[in-house]
Design a protein around this motif. Structure first.
Motif, PDB file in Angstrom:
ATOM      1  N   GLY A 151       0.727  -1.071   0.145  1.00  0.00           N
ATOM      2  CA  GLY A 151       0.072   0.054   0.129  1.00  0.00           C
ATOM      3  C   GLY A 151       0.923   1.166   0.073  1.00  0.00           C
ATOM      4  O   GLY A 151       0.796   2.134  -0.683  1.00  0.00           O
ATOM      5  N   ALA A 152       1.864   1.364   0.909  1.00  0.00           N
ATOM      6  CA  ALA A 152       2.713   2.447   1.120  1.00  0.00           C
ATOM      7  C   ALA A 152       3.331   2.734  -0.019  1.00  0.00           C
ATOM      8  O   ALA A 152       3.590   3.726  -0.795  1.00  0.00           O
ATOM      9  CB  ALA A 152       3.824   2.331   2.059  1.00  0.00           C
ATOM     10  N   PHE A 153       3.747   1.639  -0.818  1.00  0.00           N
ATOM     11  CA  PHE A 153       4.776   1.726  -2.263  1.00  0.00           C
ATOM     12  C   PHE A 153       4.110   2.105  -3.256  1.00  0.00           C
ATOM     13  O   PHE A 153       4.177   3.114  -3.861  1.00  0.00           O
ATOM     14  CB  PHE A 153       5.256   0.272  -2.396  1.00  0.00           C
ATOM     15  N   THR A 154       2.761   1.844  -3.363  1.00  0.00           N
ATOM     16  CA  THR A 154       1.902   2.248  -4.477  1.00  0.00           C
ATOM     17  C   THR A 154       1.506   3.685  -4.170  1.00  0.00           C
ATOM     18  O   THR A 154       1.385   4.395  -5.128  1.00  0.00           O
ATOM     19  CB  THR A 154       0.489   1.377  -4.242  1.00  0.00           C
ATOM     20  N   VAL A 208     -14.580   2.735  -3.841  1.00  0.00           N
ATOM     21  CA  VAL A 208     -13.872   1.602  -4.713  1.00  0.00           C
ATOM     22  C   VAL A 208     -14.172   0.125  -4.263  1.00  0.00           C
ATOM     23  O   VAL A 208     -14.315  -0.706  -5.082  1.00  0.00           O
ATOM     24  CB  VAL A 208     -12.289   1.870  -4.309  1.00  0.00           C
ATOM     25  N   TRP A 209     -14.601   0.027  -3.116  1.00  0.00           N
ATOM     26  CA  TRP A 209     -14.806  -1.216  -2.598  1.00  0.00           C
ATOM     27  C   TRP A 209     -15.903  -1.919  -3.281  1.00  0.00           C
ATOM     28  O   TRP A 209     -16.360  -3.062  -3.652  1.00  0.00           O
ATOM     29  CB  TRP A 209     -15.102  -1.352  -1.111  1.00  0.00           C
ATOM     30  N   VAL A 219      -6.873  -1.626 -14.882  1.00  0.00           N
ATOM     31  CA  VAL A 219      -6.562  -1.202 -16.105  1.00  0.00           C
ATOM     32  C   VAL A 219      -7.030   0.667 -16.318  1.00  0.00           C
ATOM     33  O   VAL A 219      -6.188   1.521 -16.214  1.00  0.00           O
ATOM     34  CB  VAL A 219      -6.547  -1.726 -17.502  1.00  0.00           C
ATOM     35  N   ASP A 220      -8.213   0.606 -16.115  1.00  0.00           N
ATOM     36  CA  ASP A 220      -8.847   1.899 -15.944  1.00  0.00           C
ATOM     37  C   ASP A 220      -8.256   2.756 -15.118  1.00  0.00           C
ATOM     38  O   ASP A 220      -8.117   3.882 -15.160  1.00  0.00           O
ATOM     39  CB  ASP A 220     -10.523   1.633 -15.829  1.00  0.00           C
ATOM     40  N   LYS A 255      -5.304   7.713 -13.864  1.00  0.00           N
ATOM     41  CA  LYS A 255      -4.577   8.114 -12.607  1.00  0.00           C
ATOM     42  C   LYS A 255      -5.503   8.308 -11.478  1.00  0.00           C
ATOM     43  O   LYS A 255      -5.387   9.190 -10.769  1.00  0.00           O
ATOM     44  CB  LYS A 255      -3.845   9.292 -13.163  1.00  0.00           C
ATOM     45  N   ASP A 256      -6.410   7.145 -11.320  1.00  0.00           N
ATOM     46  CA  ASP A 256      -7.162   7.463 -10.228  1.00  0.00           C
ATOM     47  C   ASP A 256      -6.655   6.496  -8.974  1.00  0.00           C
ATOM     48  O   ASP A 256      -6.715   5.167  -8.880  1.00  0.00           O
ATOM     49  CB  ASP A 256      -8.479   6.407 -10.809  1.00  0.00           C
ATOM     50  N   LEU A 257      -6.108   7.273  -8.315  1.00  0.00           N
ATOM     51  CA  LEU A 257      -5.124   6.708  -6.921  1.00  0.00           C
ATOM     52  C   LEU A 257      -6.077   5.826  -6.181  1.00  0.00           C
ATOM     53  O   LEU A 257      -5.624   4.602  -6.057  1.00  0.00           O
ATOM     54  CB  LEU A 257      -4.826   7.728  -6.238  1.00  0.00           C
ATOM     55  N   PRO A 258      -7.055   6.110  -5.442  1.00  0.00           N
ATOM     56  CA  PRO A 258      -7.653   5.083  -4.812  1.00  0.00           C
ATOM     57  C   PRO A 258      -8.174   3.774  -5.419  1.00  0.00           C
ATOM     58  O   PRO A 258      -8.257   2.604  -4.957  1.00  0.00           O
ATOM     59  CB  PRO A 258      -9.141   6.017  -4.172  1.00  0.00           C
ATOM     60  N   LEU A 259      -8.644   4.060  -6.546  1.00  0.00           N
ATOM     61  CA  LEU A 259      -9.053   2.720  -7.532  1.00  0.00           C
ATOM     62  C   LEU A 259      -7.933   1.883  -7.623  1.00  0.00           C
ATOM     63  O   LEU A 259      -7.848   0.391  -7.388  1.00  0.00           O
ATOM     64  CB  LEU A 259      -9.554   3.055  -8.736  1.00  0.00           C
ATOM     65  N   THR A 260      -6.705   2.326  -8.088  1.00  0.00           N
ATOM     66  CA  THR A 260      -5.464   1.558  -8.225  1.00  0.00           C
ATOM     67  C   THR A 260      -4.999   1.199  -7.002  1.00  0.00           C
ATOM     68  O   THR A 260      -4.804  -0.126  -6.863  1.00  0.00           O
ATOM     69  CB  THR A 260      -4.288   2.652  -8.782  1.00  0.00           C
TER      70      THR A 260
END
Lengths: 353, 325
Positions: B20-23, B98-99, B282-283, B288-293
């Motif tokens: 999580g931290a890394f991402t 996101v969930w 992928v979306d 660049k949707d941080l929470p989704l990624t």
């Protein structure tokens, strides 16, 4: 009474009298490089209650021969010719089903490395009991009782508890004992021991050898004992067969072969072995060269490229003509009897110390 | 055993945190203002400021990270409402939790994975064992040869071919479409049939080759020879002794494939126009949707870690040498 236990002047009788009789056995493997003649015209007999020792370098065909007796070669990559008669039954032509009934039952084998030869995934007890259930139709309970009895017999302490252990929970010596228990559980008439003590240290080795001897006395089995350790063979065997390049080069009783060897290869084997109490100033003499390729064996006598005595024979007999192994006591060598004796006494014996 | 589980699970939590931290921090190294991105073209500075506040982007990065991570355990409150645990934040793009997006997409991914798994294990291991049993014969050569060809195919190559034959030219099947199993099992099955078959074909070929080669390797083991020397039947030796040893590499690969598939079969989803977890991932990263990624990453990592633990437990079951005293 057979070729191997003959007394003076006796000729080899027909093979049918021996318990196991191998005649002109040829085993070939087809490999990518060509055809390997692993065993090339081998004959020997084993009697009930007796032990035949087979010695020779790695790759001389010792193990291949015995795996052939059990029919364990892949028929797709190997061809077997000749005769193997066990108690009147021909094995080379036997079906897989017939061989299955024989293996582990009438003929059992002890393998060299007890660590890799036992499956790590099943308990020792189960692996020992399995052949008993298969061959006698015993129930699981009976087989377990019998396996525990066998474990006890081979000297495993607390056999009932050890029954449920896995091979990795056993020490090397105990694993070999377990292998022996597994081989003996159906009272086999013929036991093939393929270097059973090579992987063990010397004290355990002595215990295992004693154990095998005791068990042989108890069960009266015939034993084929394969090794390259001449010290072990002198302790274990009655008769001795020296193999080289897939052939037998010398045979006789253990006493005969070790006291008065006739083949230069046997001389080499003996000269390269250290002895307790031997002359320490006397260097060991290794056999020069390496074992011949089985893909493309030398012409004539297969030992001639490494033999120091070809000049004694004279001419080109050694390179042209394959020497025959006479029936009974003898060696497959072109040297005549007198030459063998004088050469051994004058040149070899002093080196043996 | 319990100790082992506790140790492995707590290790997994630490690894999840690190992923999580890394991402998270990697994402912030992108030279882009997420609020500006979310606002779109012709956006006034005031609007950007509002969006920045709504998305929580005005807070320090460490605070944002902390809020995100604690939200997974405790849940969070957003202007859109309460996001209950495991809260993976609100998508920048769709304004959805996101969930909830993951929950929406997961049944498809699960169906695809389980259906495919059943097919490729059945056929892959079956044909692999057959080839090993019949080693060197015509059957072996046929199986090995065809698995070699099939495993060099790709889903995006085989997929369109199958579609063009079964859907466009003959019309035997409809274009793949996901229908929930609980809604209509028959339609669920028919809709997934082509994706399963195509995906499983490529996996089957790999499992055939692996099962064959590990079995052949095992059959040459000395203990397998010992079992034959005891007079055990050939089939018994094959299925008891050799198969048992082959299980370790096979289970390892199953675990890896399963966790990869559960975290999204991107190529399969795109080939058959299915919206699963892979598509979501992928979306998320393209927009660049941080929470989704973050959410999809952690979701995938969860499966990888859990399956790793399961595989380790399976090892202990298969091989007594691995068993804990």
């Amino acid at each position: 009474m057979t070729t191997l236990t003959k007394t003076e002047g006796e000729r080899a009788p027909s093979g049918s009298e021996a318990f196991l009789s191998v005649r002109d056995l040829r085993v070939r493997f087809s490999t990518e490089d060509g055809i390997v003649k692993a065993v090339d015209g081998l004959s020997f007999d084993v009697e009930r209650g007796k032990t035949l020792g087979i010695v020779g370098e790695s790759g001389s065909g010792k193990s291949v021969t015995n795996l052939t007796v059990l029919g364990l070669h892949n028929p797709q990559t190997s061809t077997v010719e000749g005769e193997i008669v066990l108690d009147g039954k021909e094995l080379v032509t036997a079906t897989e089903k017939e061989m299955e009934k024989l293996r582990g039952n009438k003929v059992a084998m002890i393998f060299q490395d007890p660590l890799t030869a036992l499956s790590p995934y099943y308990t020792v007890g189960r692996q020992i009991a399995e052949p008993f259930m298969k061959h006698t139709g015993a129930s699981k309970k009976e087989a377990k009782a019998r396996a525990i009895e066998m474990l006890d017999k081979v000297g495993i302490p607390q056999p009932a508890m050890r029954f449920n252990d896995y091979p990795h929970q056993f020490s090397g010596g105990m694993r070999q004992r377990a292998m022996i228990a597994m081989a003996l559980i159906c009272d086999p008439d013929l036991l093939i021991a393929d270097e059973p003590t090579t992987a063990l240290d010397v004290t355990v080795q002595a215990q295992i050898l004693d154990l095998l001897k005791d068990l042989q006395q108890e069960f009266g089995s015939a034993i084929i004992f394969i090794t390259h350790d001449l010290g072990v063979i002198s302790k274990m065997a009655d008769d001795l067969l020296v193999m080289y390049s897939g052939r037998a080069v010398e045979r006789g009783t253990v006493r005969e072969v070790l006291r008065a060897p006739q083949h230069p290869y046997t001389w080499g084997l003996l000269s390269s072995m250290p002895r307790l109490g031997g002359d320490t100033a006397q260097a060991l003499t290794p056999i020069p060269g390496t074992p011949p390729s089985l893909l493309n064996p030398p012409t004539g006598c297969p030992f001639h490229p490494r033999c120091g005595f070809t000049s004694e024979v004279g001419g080109t007999r050694c390179t042209d003509e394959r020497p025959q192994l006479p029936d009974g006591r003898g060696a497959a060598c072109h040297l005549d009897g007198e030459q063998k004796q004088t050469l051994f006494i004058e040149q070899i014996k002093p080196r043996l110390g | 055993m319990l100790q082992f589980l506790i140790r492995r699970l707590s290790g997994a939590v630490v690894i999840m945190f690190l992923i999580g931290a890394f991402t998270f921090f990697l994402f912030y190294s992108i030279p882009q203002d997420f609020a500006e991105l979310a606002c779109g073209k012709n956006c006034s500075p005031e609007n950007i400021a509002v969006i920045r506040e709504n998305l929580g982007l005005d807070k320090p990065i460490t605070t944002q990270f902390w809020e995100f991570m604690t939200g997974i355990v405790t849940g969070r409150d957003f202007p859109q409402g309460h996001c209950s645990a495991p809260c993976l934040g609100v998508s920048f793009d769709s304004d959805q939790f996101v969930w909830d997006s993951i929950k929406d997409r997961f049944p498809l991914t699960l169906s695809l994975t389980v259906g495919g798994l059943v097919i490729f294990l059945l056929f892959g291991l079956g044909t692999g064992l057959l080839a090993a049993w019949k080693r060197g014969t015509v059957v072996d050569k046929l199986v090995s040869g065809s698995s070699m060809v099939l495993s060099s195919f790709q889903i995006y190559f085989l997929g369109p071919i199958v579609l063009s034959i079964l859907v466009y030219n003959t019309g035997w099947l409809d274009f793949p479409k996901y229908v929930d199993f609980t809604e209509n099992p028959a339609k669920w099955f028919m809709g997934m049939l082509i994706p399963w078959a195509v995906m499983a074909t490529i996996f089957t070929a790999q499992y055939t080759r692996m099962a064959r080669s590990t079995m052949i390797e095992q059959l040459q083991e000395e203990h397998v020879r010992t079992a034959r020397a005891k007079g055990m039947r050939q089939a018994y030796v094959f299925f008891r002794y050799a198969w048992r040893g082959s299980l370790i590499p096979i289970v390892t690969i199953i675990g890896m494939d399963l966790s990869a598939l559960l975290s999204g079969a991107v190529v399969t989803e795109f080939t058959f126009d299915l919206a699963g977890i892979g598509r979501l991932a992928v979306d998320g990263s393209l927009s660049k949707d941080l929470p989704l990624t973050m959410g999809v990453m952690l979701f995938g990592a969860f499966f990888i870690l859990i399956l790793n633990i399961i595989v380790d437990l399976a090892y202990a079951y298969i091989d007594p040498r691995v068993r804990l005293a």
